[in-house]
Design a protein around this motif. Structure first.
Motif, mmCIF file in Angstrom:
data_model
loop_
_atom_site.group_PDB
_atom_site.id
_atom_site.type_symbol
_atom_site.label_atom_id
_atom_site.label_comp_id
_atom_site.label_asym_id
_atom_site.label_seq_id
_atom_site.Cartn_x
_atom_site.Cartn_y
_atom_site.Cartn_z
ATOM 1 N N HIS A 269 0.872 -1.234 -0.052
ATOM 2 C CA HIS A 269 0.071 -0.155 -0.267
ATOM 3 C C HIS A 269 1.179 1.230 -0.228
ATOM 4 O O HIS A 269 1.922 1.161 0.722
ATOM 5 N N VAL A 270 0.565 2.302 -0.872
ATOM 6 C CA VAL A 270 1.546 3.171 -0.777
ATOM 7 C C VAL A 270 0.506 4.392 -0.477
ATOM 8 O O VAL A 270 -0.648 4.821 -1.075
ATOM 9 N N PHE A 271 0.850 5.318 0.385
ATOM 10 C CA PHE A 271 0.221 6.463 0.981
ATOM 11 C C PHE A 271 0.288 7.714 -0.081
ATOM 12 O O PHE A 271 1.775 8.183 -0.033
ATOM 13 N N GLU A 272 -0.370 7.943 -0.913
ATOM 14 C CA GLU A 272 -0.345 9.303 -1.717
ATOM 15 C C GLU A 272 0.146 10.562 -0.864
ATOM 16 O O GLU A 272 -0.717 10.826 0.204
ATOM 17 N N GLY A 273 0.900 11.454 -1.382
ATOM 18 C CA GLY A 273 1.265 12.565 -0.552
ATOM 19 C C GLY A 273 2.210 12.446 0.488
ATOM 20 O O GLY A 273 2.407 13.400 1.074
ATOM 21 N N CYS A 274 2.640 11.189 0.865
ATOM 22 C CA CYS A 274 3.409 11.102 2.114
ATOM 23 C C CYS A 274 4.634 10.786 1.881
ATOM 24 O O CYS A 274 5.202 10.184 0.556
ATOM 25 N N SER A 275 5.692 10.759 2.794
ATOM 26 C CA SER A 275 6.988 10.542 2.789
ATOM 27 C C SER A 275 7.271 9.161 3.734
ATOM 28 O O SER A 275 6.585 8.405 3.929
ATOM 29 N N HIS A 276 8.342 9.365 4.318
ATOM 30 C CA HIS A 276 8.666 8.229 5.223
ATOM 31 C C HIS A 276 8.092 8.044 6.680
ATOM 32 O O HIS A 276 7.952 7.152 7.032
ATOM 33 N N CYS A 277 7.275 9.178 7.169
ATOM 34 C CA CYS A 277 6.530 9.140 8.218
ATOM 35 C C CYS A 277 5.114 9.302 7.990
ATOM 36 O O CYS A 277 4.189 10.041 8.346
ATOM 37 N N CYS A 278 4.507 8.371 6.998
ATOM 38 C CA CYS A 278 3.213 8.432 6.771
ATOM 39 C C CYS A 278 2.510 8.611 7.934
ATOM 40 O O CYS A 278 1.103 9.422 7.943
ATOM 41 N N HIS A 279 2.594 8.064 9.098
ATOM 42 C CA HIS A 279 1.640 7.924 10.093
ATOM 43 C C HIS A 279 1.512 9.314 10.931
ATOM 44 O O HIS A 279 0.705 9.503 11.775
ATOM 45 N N LEU A 280 2.472 10.270 10.596
ATOM 46 C CA LEU A 280 2.645 11.496 10.968
ATOM 47 C C LEU A 280 1.738 12.477 10.015
ATOM 48 O O LEU A 280 1.377 13.600 10.391
ATOM 49 N N GLU A 281 2.053 12.344 8.826
ATOM 50 C CA GLU A 281 1.546 13.145 7.852
ATOM 51 C C GLU A 281 0.149 12.833 7.467
ATOM 52 O O GLU A 281 -0.587 13.953 7.344
ATOM 53 N N GLN A 282 -0.578 11.842 7.510
ATOM 54 C CA GLN A 282 -1.829 11.330 7.355
ATOM 55 C C GLN A 282 -2.202 10.076 8.515
ATOM 56 O O GLN A 282 -2.269 8.967 8.078
ATOM 57 N N PRO A 283 -2.217 10.638 9.767
ATOM 58 C CA PRO A 283 -2.426 9.663 11.006
ATOM 59 C C PRO A 283 -3.675 9.096 10.958
ATOM 60 O O PRO A 283 -3.739 7.822 11.192
#
Length: 299
Positions: A269-283
């Motif tokens: 699964h790839v989180f669009e618009g996110c970088s290495h810390c997806c959980h912080l950017e799109q929690p």
């Protein structure tokens, strides 16, 4: 409201600090154990994953690996003290201390590498979530070089100059490093407080990070620079596996695709618009995806 229990589990001649978060309304859902990255960053930046306790009705365990955060530090330890086996042994020791036998395992960045090492060495979690992690440091460095080539010319020149001189603490080098980080590590400026807390504790004692990794995320000169698990992934059998990453992740697709190819049945699964810390950017979205995956494999 979730109940939070913090404690220290004996390990080696010191202890491992842990945080156990129990849901307000318990259910039959299996616990989730979370492994932080770095190596050396401690668990601060992952604390919002504890919200999965109430969201999915399961206990969530986070802990600071040996040498990190609130666990015992050993800055005087020889280089060969810090190896994969140390962190494998610590994980099993903590699970015995907590009396947890069957659980889901999620690792972020280096934590995903450690999670894969645990599975290769015989651990059979209910599920395995490998998030923002490379299957080899050779591929990580190749991906980082590709991303680095996209930086502004003056940023690249500053990085090259100070790496050649070994002046990794120079303000110009740190500023150039920050430019890479806000593109590919956390796409927020300033960084979230939890991430800043992890950075601060790592800077206070960088022993683990500097020994295993190096001065930063893309200049890897530590003892892990030749680490790879690619050829061993077929040993992970009958473990439902999700491989997750961000669209702009420093863990580029070439670094995590071997997990998908090498672990039977693995999905990505790839989180669009996110970088290495997806959980912080799109929690919320990150926890939604992870929560659904965990619930699918609770049986």
């Amino acid at each position: 409201m979730a109940r939070v229990i913090e404690g220290q589990a004996p390990f080696q001649d010191g202890f491992t600090w842990y945080r156990l978060v129990e849901p307000d309304t318990p259910s039959s859902a299996l616990p989730l154990v979370v492994l932080h990255g770095g190596p050396g960053m401690a668990s601060n930046y992952l604390h919002n994953l504890a919200e999965l306790a109430d969201e999915t009705g399961r206990a969530v365990v986070l802990y600071d690996q040996f040498g990190c955060g609130r666990s015992t530090h050993r800055p005087e330890a020889p280089t060969d003290f810090w190896g994969v086996q140390l962190f494998v042994d610590e994980h099993h020791s903590l699970m015995r201390h907590l009396g947890i036998e069957k659980y889901h395992l999620l690792g972020q960045s280096w934590g995903g590498m450690l999670a894969a090492e645990l599975a290769v060495r015989g651990l059979r979690p209910a599920s395995l979530a490998i998030c923002n992690s490379p299957a080899s440091m050779e591929l990580w460095l190749k991906g980082a070089a590709d991303l680095r080539a996209q930086l502004p010319k003056e940023t690249r020149e500053a990085l090259d100059k100070h790496e050649k001189a070994g002046t990794h603490e120079d303000p110009e080098y740190l500023a150039a490093t920050h430019e890479f980080y806000i593109r590919h590590v956390v796409r927020q400026d300033p960084f979230p407080q939890d991430f800043q807390d992890s950075e601060a504790q790592c800077a206070a004692d960088p022993t683990v990070y500097r020994t295993l990794n190096g001065p930063n995320e893309f200049h890897v000169v530590g003892t892990f620079k030749d680490w790879t698990i690619t050829e061993r992934l077929a040993q992970i059998k009958d473990v439902p596996t999700l491989v997750a990453a961000g669209e702009h992740d420093e863990a580029t697709p070439i670094t995590w695709q071997p997990f998908v190819d090498g672990i039977a049945g693995a999905t990505s699964h790839v989180f669009e618009g996110c970088s290495h810390c997806c959980h912080l950017e799109q929690p919320e979205e990150f926890r939604r995806v992870i929560g659904a995956f965990l619930q699918q494999h609770d049986a």
